[in-house]
Motif scaffolding. Structure first.
Motif, short mmCIF file in Angstrom:
data_model
loop_
_atom_site.label_atom_id
_atom_site.label_comp_id
_atom_site.label_asym_id
_atom_site.label_seq_id
_atom_site.Cartn_x
_atom_site.Cartn_y
_atom_site.Cartn_z
N LEU A 36 -5.57 0.29 -8.60
CA LEU A 36 -4.12 0.36 -8.46
C LEU A 36 -3.71 0.66 -7.02
O LEU A 36 -2.82 0.01 -6.46
CB LEU A 36 -3.57 1.43 -9.40
CG LEU A 36 -2.05 1.61 -9.42
CD1 LEU A 36 -1.36 0.33 -9.89
CD2 LEU A 36 -1.66 2.77 -10.34
N TYR A 37 -4.36 1.65 -6.40
CA TYR A 37 -3.95 2.10 -5.07
C TYR A 37 -4.68 1.39 -3.93
O TYR A 37 -4.14 1.31 -2.81
CB TYR A 37 -4.18 3.61 -4.94
CG TYR A 37 -3.19 4.43 -5.71
CD1 TYR A 37 -1.92 4.69 -5.20
CD2 TYR A 37 -3.50 4.93 -6.97
CE1 TYR A 37 -0.99 5.43 -5.90
CE2 TYR A 37 -2.58 5.67 -7.69
CZ TYR A 37 -1.33 5.92 -7.16
OH TYR A 37 -0.41 6.65 -7.86
N ASP A 38 -5.89 0.89 -4.18
CA ASP A 38 -6.72 0.39 -3.08
C ASP A 38 -7.23 -1.03 -3.32
O ASP A 38 -8.22 -1.45 -2.73
CB ASP A 38 -7.91 1.35 -2.87
CG ASP A 38 -7.44 2.78 -2.67
OD1 ASP A 38 -6.89 3.08 -1.62
OD2 ASP A 38 -7.62 3.59 -3.60
N ARG A 39 -6.52 -1.77 -4.16
CA ARG A 39 -6.97 -3.13 -4.48
C ARG A 39 -6.92 -4.05 -3.27
O ARG A 39 -7.53 -5.13 -3.28
CB ARG A 39 -6.14 -3.72 -5.63
CG ARG A 39 -4.66 -3.87 -5.35
CD ARG A 39 -3.92 -4.35 -6.60
NE ARG A 39 -2.48 -4.45 -6.37
CZ ARG A 39 -1.62 -3.43 -6.49
NH1 ARG A 39 -2.08 -2.22 -6.85
NH2 ARG A 39 -0.33 -3.60 -6.28
N GLY A 40 -6.20 -3.65 -2.19
CA GLY A 40 -6.18 -4.45 -0.98
C GLY A 40 -7.56 -4.65 -0.39
O GLY A 40 -7.77 -5.59 0.39
N LEU A 41 -8.52 -3.79 -0.73
CA LEU A 41 -9.89 -3.97 -0.25
C LEU A 41 -10.50 -5.26 -0.77
O LEU A 41 -11.40 -5.84 -0.13
CB LEU A 41 -10.76 -2.78 -0.67
CG LEU A 41 -10.45 -1.45 0.00
CD1 LEU A 41 -11.21 -0.32 -0.69
CD2 LEU A 41 -10.80 -1.50 1.49
N GLU A 42 -10.01 -5.73 -1.90
CA GLU A 42 -10.56 -6.96 -2.48
C GLU A 42 -10.23 -8.18 -1.64
O GLU A 42 -10.85 -9.24 -1.83
CB GLU A 42 -10.03 -7.14 -3.91
CG GLU A 42 -10.48 -6.04 -4.86
CD GLU A 42 -9.81 -6.14 -6.23
OE1 GLU A 42 -9.13 -7.15 -6.50
OE2 GLU A 42 -9.97 -5.19 -7.04
N ASN A 43 -9.30 -8.06 -0.68
CA ASN A 43 -8.99 -9.18 0.21
C ASN A 43 -10.11 -9.45 1.20
O ASN A 43 -10.27 -10.58 1.66
CB ASN A 43 -7.70 -8.90 0.99
CG ASN A 43 -6.49 -8.74 0.08
OD1 ASN A 43 -6.46 -9.30 -1.02
ND2 ASN A 43 -5.50 -7.99 0.52
N GLU A 44 -10.86 -8.40 1.57
CA GLU A 44 -11.87 -8.53 2.61
C GLU A 44 -13.28 -8.21 2.15
O GLU A 44 -14.25 -8.48 2.87
CB GLU A 44 -11.52 -7.64 3.80
CG GLU A 44 -10.22 -8.03 4.48
CD GLU A 44 -9.98 -7.25 5.75
OE1 GLU A 44 -10.96 -6.85 6.41
OE2 GLU A 44 -8.80 -7.05 6.08
N PHE A 45 -13.42 -7.62 0.96
CA PHE A 45 -14.73 -7.24 0.45
C PHE A 45 -14.90 -7.75 -0.97
O PHE A 45 -13.93 -8.01 -1.68
CB PHE A 45 -14.90 -5.72 0.45
CG PHE A 45 -14.79 -5.10 1.81
CD1 PHE A 45 -15.89 -5.08 2.66
CD2 PHE A 45 -13.61 -4.54 2.24
CE1 PHE A 45 -15.80 -4.51 3.92
CE2 PHE A 45 -13.50 -3.97 3.50
CZ PHE A 45 -14.60 -3.95 4.34
#
Length: 333
Positions: A68-77
């Motif tokens: 929910l809070y850190d799904r932006g990591l899925e853009n680069e990892f």
């Protein structure tokens, strides 16, 4: 029949997917000794760097909150979310709790890392551990450095007894300053370390009351609503998550109380980064900073979060993601 089916699922999982620019959303159960554990792998590109999230607890699965809070990591990892044995979607109320041990968690992690490296043809995995998960990451890297590109300790665990002592001192100092006699009486009832898991949970509730768990508390009502809408977790899942945490803490309390990384993990042959919340009193941040200075590693980075206590990924998610991306790029190979 169940064992045959589980083996079939695992064998199928060993077939590496076509890996060009393909987005990955891969949900599996991985067989481990006497159990199976839940694993979700997500990312915009399956050839992106591989990162494994090691949640806290023991038994405190965080996959819904982290997504929910850190799904932006899925853009680069390529982010792997693992619910450890006895936690979250890996919780089995009928399981043998004697297998909830530090050694078993390390062995389970070896299986999960091996599975990920085979599945996605990666050389090494970045281990990102929160609280108890940060201890698990260092213990694993000490034994299996060839599997690991980087260990990131988020709100780093150092010592079970040291953590309890720090919690007691923090609560007592705040209660005395505020003349909170009711809390001082409660501390006397809780007693001195080593504490049972029940008493430690009660002490941690007092730490939370005085801001040592969250410095910036997110809206968990909104988080539950948004998490449900996104399909991360349903409200009726929460009681089982809480029960899993309680069972794991009770089963592992003696081992966690005795665990002291300053004595057992003095060096690792991998790069490390510690992310510490300036207001963290759940795991006293200054204890972790002292441990960082003494710990020998191939490269080291210490990052302070001035606006966080014990839950950096949920208190300062944007900065957390930015710092994590930078650490993986600059010292994680």
């Amino acid at each position: 029949m169940a064992a045959l089916l589980l083996g079939t699922v695992y064998a199928a999982a060993q077939t590496a997917p076509a890996c060009a620019d393909n987005a990955i959303s891969d949900e599996q159960r991985i067989p481990v000794d006497g159990a199976s554990v839940y694993l979700l792998v997500r990312g915009d590109r399956c050839d992106a760097p591989l990162m494994l999230w090691l949640h806290g607890g023991p038994g405190g699965a965080q996959t819904p909150l982290f997504r929910l809070y850190d799904r932006g990591l899925e853009n680069e990892f390529l982010v792997a979310y693992w619910d450890q044995r006895g936690a979250g979607q890996s919780y089995d109320p009928n399981a043998d709790t004697t297998k909830l041990t530090v050694e078993r968690h390390i062995a389970d992690l070896k299986i999960v890392v091996g599975h990920l490296r085979a599945q996605y043809a990666k050389r090494k995995v970045a281990l990102v551990g929160h609280s108890w998960g940060s201890a698990l990451g260092l213990l694993y890297a000490q034994r299996h450095p060839g599997d690991v590109s980087l260990v990131v300790g988020v709100n780093q665990f150092v010592s079970g007894l040291g953590a309890q002592q720090g919690q007691l001192e923090f609560v007592r100092s705040r209660a005395e300053a505020l003349r909170d006699d009711k809390t001082l009486q409660r501390l006397n009832e809780i007693g001195r370390p080593p504490l049972s898991s029940t008493n430690e949970l009660q002490l941690q509730a007092l730490v939370d009351r005085y801001g040592g768990l969250f410095h910036r508390r997110p809206s968990f009502a909104m988080a539950m609503i948004e998490g449900s809408l996104r399909g991360y977790a349903a409200p009726w899942d929460i009681p089982a998550y809480i029960r899993a945490n309680e069972v794991s803490l009770a089963a592992m309390e003696k081992e966690i109380n005795a665990l002291d990384l300053a004595k057992t993990v003095r060096s690792v042959k991998v790069p490390i980064a510690f992310m510490l919340g300036r207001h963290d009193r759940q795991l006293e941040a200054n204890q972790a900073a002292d441990y960082f200075e003494a710990l020998v590693a191939t490269q080291k980075r210490l990052i302070w979060f001035e606006g966080s206590a014990h839950n950096i990924p949920f208190e300062e998610p944007d900065r957390f993601m930015a710092e994590l991306k930078a650490a993986v790029k600059e010292i994680g190979g």
